[in-house]
Design a protein around this motif. Sequence first.
Motif, PDB file in Angstrom:
ATOM      1  N   TYR A  12       0.845  -1.202   0.000  1.00 43.13           N
ATOM      2  CA  TYR A  12       0.000   0.000   0.000  1.00 43.13           C
ATOM      3  C   TYR A  12       0.878   1.250   0.000  1.00 43.13           C
ATOM      4  N   ASN A  22     -10.020 -13.853   8.974  1.00 39.83           N
ATOM      5  CA  ASN A  22     -10.802 -13.168   7.942  1.00 39.83           C
ATOM      6  C   ASN A  22     -10.293 -13.520   6.545  1.00 39.83           C
ATOM      7  N   SER A  62     -12.363 -15.467   3.730  1.00 37.14           N
ATOM      8  CA  SER A  62     -12.598 -14.742   2.476  1.00 37.14           C
ATOM      9  C   SER A  62     -12.279 -15.603   1.267  1.00 37.14           C
ATOM     10  N   TRP A  97      -3.874  -6.094   4.931  1.00 35.90           N
ATOM     11  CA  TRP A  97      -5.154  -6.194   4.197  1.00 35.90           C
ATOM     12  C   TRP A  97      -6.330  -5.959   5.135  1.00 35.90           C
ATOM     13  N   ASP A  98      -6.298  -6.586   6.286  1.00 38.38           N
ATOM     14  CA  ASP A  98      -7.388  -6.485   7.255  1.00 38.38           C
ATOM     15  C   ASP A  98      -7.499  -5.068   7.822  1.00 38.38           C
ATOM     16  N   ARG A 146      -8.857  -2.637   5.200  1.00 38.03           N
ATOM     17  CA  ARG A 146     -10.309  -2.837   5.058  1.00 38.03           C
ATOM     18  C   ARG A 146     -11.059  -2.214   6.225  1.00 38.03           C
ATOM     19  N   GLY A 150     -11.641   1.371   5.975  1.00 38.76           N
ATOM     20  CA  GLY A 150     -12.676   1.781   5.032  1.00 38.76           C
ATOM     21  C   GLY A 150     -12.188   2.688   3.929  1.00 38.76           C
ATOM     22  N   SER A 151     -10.893   2.615   3.616  1.00 33.52           N
ATOM     23  CA  SER A 151     -10.349   3.515   2.601  1.00 33.52           C
ATOM     24  C   SER A 151     -10.702   3.093   1.183  1.00 33.52           C
ATOM     25  N   GLY A 152     -10.996   1.799   0.998  1.00 33.24           N
ATOM     26  CA  GLY A 152     -11.282   1.306  -0.342  1.00 33.24           C
ATOM     27  C   GLY A 152     -10.060   1.137  -1.207  1.00 33.24           C
ATOM     28  N   LYS A 165      -6.951  -0.643  -2.834  1.00 32.27           N
ATOM     29  CA  LYS A 165      -6.553  -2.003  -3.155  1.00 32.27           C
ATOM     30  C   LYS A 165      -5.042  -2.152  -3.025  1.00 32.27           C
TER      31      LYS A 165
END
Length: 239
Positions: free
Chosen positions: A28, A110, A114, A217-218, A221, A224-226, A228
Motif C-alpha cells: 500500500y 478473515n 474470504s 489487508w485487514d 479494510r 474503510g479507505s477502499g 486495493k
Amino acid sequence: MQDSSTPIIGMIVPPAAGLVPADGARLYPGLPFIASGLGLGSVTPAGYDAVIESVVDHARRLNEQGAEVISLMGTSLSFYRGAAFNRALTAAMHEATGLPCTTMSTAVINGLRSLGVARVALATAYIDDVNERLAAFLAEEGLTPAACRSLGITGVDAMARVDTDTLVDLCVRAIEAAPDSDGILLSCGGLLTLDAIPEVERRLGVPVVSSSPAGFWDAVRLAGSGVKAAPGYGRLLGA
C-alpha cells in the motif's frame, strides 16, 4: 500526495524499534501507517507473557499520535491464549481508544474465510508449543487445521532473515503432509513472505494466507479507505 481523508493506521508491532513492517510500503505505497514497538524478547509463550499486558497502553499511545484504526500486528501474540482472549484483547484496545481495532490473528481468520479455506495446512516459524496453540485457536474459530510444518525459530530478529526459497519449501512440505487442504496459512508476522506467496500459489494451486500481508489487508479494510493492494502478491491481496 496522500488523500487527507484516508485514516491513519496504527500498528502495534513486536520488535522494540517500533517500525512499520516493510510489507506496508510494497502493498500500500503512500498509505499512512505508524507503529509502536512492544519489545518482544522471544517468540515463545514466556516472551508473549512479558509484553501482552502493555498492548492496550501501546494502543493508547498510537491514538494520541493520531491513529484512527489500530491493529496488533503479531499473530502468535493474539492467538496464544485462545479465541476468547483474542476477542477480549481487541475489545480492550477499542475500549481504551474508542477506535476500530483488530489483530493479526483476526486478520488471518478473515483472510482464510474470504478465500473459502476451511481445511488449512500450517506452515509456521514457531516451536511446537506455539504450533499447538495455533491449531487450537483455528479449531475454536471453526476451521480444520491439517498437518503443520515449522521452522522452530524463537528469535524475533531471526524471522526476517528467512529467505524466500526456505518459505516456499516450507509451504510445499505442509501441503505434501496434508494434500486435501483448501489452502495454506503461513504464520508469523516477522516472516517476509511477499515474494513466496505468488510462487507457492503458482506451484501448488492453492491460496496462501500469510500473517503480515493479511494484517495489512485487514487493517486497510477496517479503515474503510477502499484502497486495493498493489498487484502480484497473491489471491487474498487481489480480492
